[in-house]
Design an enzyme around this catalytic site. Structure first.
Site, mmCIF file in Angstrom:
data_model
loop_
_atom_site.group_PDB
_atom_site.id
_atom_site.type_symbol
_atom_site.label_atom_id
_atom_site.label_comp_id
_atom_site.label_asym_id
_atom_site.label_seq_id
_atom_site.Cartn_x
_atom_site.Cartn_y
_atom_site.Cartn_z
ATOM 1 N N ASN A 138 8.579 8.827 -6.885
ATOM 2 C CA ASN A 138 8.219 7.272 -6.453
ATOM 3 C C ASN A 138 6.812 7.299 -6.798
ATOM 4 O OD1 ASN A 138 8.448 4.877 -5.433
ATOM 5 N ND2 ASN A 138 9.190 5.549 -3.463
ATOM 6 N N ARG A 194 12.429 6.381 -9.384
ATOM 7 C CA ARG A 194 12.630 5.307 -8.540
ATOM 8 C C ARG A 194 11.971 4.175 -9.658
ATOM 9 N NH1 ARG A 194 11.244 2.923 -2.625
ATOM 10 N NH2 ARG A 194 12.526 0.914 -2.965
ATOM 11 N N HIS A 252 15.864 -2.921 -3.027
ATOM 12 C CA HIS A 252 15.973 -2.102 -1.901
ATOM 13 C C HIS A 252 17.645 -1.705 -2.126
ATOM 14 C CE1 HIS A 252 12.930 -4.320 0.417
ATOM 15 N NE2 HIS A 252 12.246 -3.078 0.106
ATOM 16 N N ARG A 272 3.829 -9.365 1.550
ATOM 17 C CA ARG A 272 4.520 -10.480 0.654
ATOM 18 C C ARG A 272 5.075 -11.529 1.486
ATOM 19 N NH1 ARG A 272 8.383 -6.369 -1.922
ATOM 20 N NH2 ARG A 272 7.024 -4.496 -1.342
ATOM 21 N N GLU A 299 16.431 6.983 0.421
ATOM 22 C CA GLU A 299 16.398 6.601 -0.943
ATOM 23 C C GLU A 299 16.247 7.804 -1.891
ATOM 24 O OE1 GLU A 299 13.270 3.989 0.324
ATOM 25 O OE2 GLU A 299 14.256 2.282 -0.703
#
Ligand code: AMP
Length: 402
Positions: free
Chosen positions: A9, A94, A182, A242, A381
């Site tokens: 990642n 990822r 996600h 964000r 993940e």
């Protein structure tokens, strides 16, 4: 030799990795995890085994110019030295945006890399960093299989209406639509729901992925039918830095009246908004919670976060036609009992009843009574990337053998 998969990642100055053993069709098993950070400056490396015991550590002075390429090569040689008896079988990456081209994980080749590069404008602050290690490995270790696993792909099941912006056809034809992100996290949660409650696995569930990035996903029988993020990872909930959903007219105001360049406006919306922007203090929920009693701006940022979550849950409950369960996951969802309590209180209209003691204890079931269940389920993940990488390798081998 036991085959191992590396899951990567990559961020702008960091590279997180996990190592999984993979034997036959069995679930990949985590053996080691770690990270490089400070890449391009004062870089550090740490690796720990699955129990948290440190296996290796290094640091480099800024003059060493230790960046992503050096980090990858260091990782490969470190693995060769320290993971004796194991053979590096593939790297799973990822990748934030798969666009319309990729609705599942894909074995990387030059054509795939070109397509992924063409998607960078859709995720300008993430995609280039995800692609950097893919290009480096392709150049330095060309025979090592690489698999790209996408944050968007899980949402391929959304009905057409859920993906549409009310814009003219020519804009839609350029790929401007709602994708959602996600997905690796939602894929994991969907895969384990049956272990918590079979009714959840078959029912209508809203999953709240509340971390530094935050979104919600509506699952019907484990399949995504709507989500709060759209074309980019800016939409939906306010996040650490964000903005979340806002009136596009505000962007024109910023450009015309405040004379921001498009780049400056983009930086503001991605990196200086959300909890950080509203509080003027921090993007970190722990800091905001500590300060909330004395600092009204910290309290306001938390209140906005909770309010927006509950409004968006309402919208997804409407898309689902009801609610059987709400799942909290990721950094804030898994760890912040106060956010879970505040969200649940605002959702009392659904019939959900929070069990305060279970919530403070971290669940997994944090509600009581006959209404929709509230759950805390830790996400994973990286395991989904390892599963997908393993499955792509199996398919590729079967194709070669036939
Ligand atoms: P993630 O992006 O999933 O790593 O989540 C990061 C967010 O989780 C940050 O806002 C952290 O402040 C928050 N977080 C992590 N641990 C806790 C905790 N114990 N209590 C409250 N928030 C936490």
């Amino acid at each position: 030799m036991i085959p191992v998969l590396v899951v990567l990642n990559a961020g702008s100055s960091s590279l997180k990795f996990q190592l999984f053993e993979r034997e036959g069709d069995a679930e990949p098993r985590l053996t080691c995890k770690g990270a490089f950070d400070g890449l391009g400056g004062a870089a550090r490396f740490i690796a720990r085994d699955a129990g948290g015991v440190t296996l290796g550590e290094n640091a480099w002075a800024p003059e060493a110019g230790f960046g992503h390429e050096e980090a990858l090569m260091h990782l490969v040689s470190w693995l060769r030295e320290h993971q004796g008896g194991r053979q590096l079988a593939a790297i799973g990456h990822r990748v934030v945006h798969g666009g319309e081209a990729f609705t599942g994980p894909v074995l990387v080749d030059d054509e795939v890399i070109r397509t992924l590069e063409s998607l960078s404008p859709l995720a300008p602050l993430h995609q280039p960093h995800n692609l950097a290690p893919i290009r480096i490995v392709r150049r330095r270790l060309p025979s090592l299989p690489q698999v790209a696993c996408f944050d968007t792909a899980f949402h391929r099941t959304q009905p057409d209406l859920a993906t549409l912006f009310a814009l003219p056809r020519e804009v839609r034809d350029r790929g401007v639509r709602r994708y959602g992100f996600h997905g690796l996290s939602y894929d994991y949660i969907a895969s384990v729901l049956k272990e918590y409650d079979p009714r959840l696995a078959a029912g209508r569930v809203v999953v709240a992925h509340l971390g530094n990035g935050a979104s919600l996903c509506a699952l019907r029988a484990g399949v995504s039918i709507a989500t709060t993020m759209g074309l980019s990872a800016l939409d939906g909930l306010p996040m650490g830095t964000r903005c979340g959903a806002m009136d596009p007219g505000a962007v024109f105001f910023m450009l015309r009246e405040m004379k921001l360049t498009p780049d400056a406006a983009e930086r503001m919306l991605y990196s200086h908004s959300g909890l950080l922007g509203v509080s003027g203090l921090s993007n970190d929920m722990r800091v905001l919670r500590e300060q909330a009693a004395e600092n009204p701006d910290a309290r306001r940022a938390i209140n906005l976060f909770v309010y927006r979550i509950t409004r968006e849950v309402g919208s997804l409950v409407a898309a689902l036609g009801g609610l059987d369960g709400l799942v909290f996951t990721a950094g804030i969802g898994e760890n912040d009992a106060a956010t879970r309590a505040e969200v649940s209180a605002r959702l009392a209209w659904t019939g959900m009843t929070l069990d305060d003691a279970a919530n403070k204890a971290g669940g997994p079931l944090i509600s009581s009574g006959a209404g929709p269940g509230a759950w805390v389920i830790p996400t994973n993940e990286e395991l989904v990337i390892a599963r997908q990488t393993s499955s792509v390798l199996r398919t590729a081998r079967a194709r070669l053998a036939s």
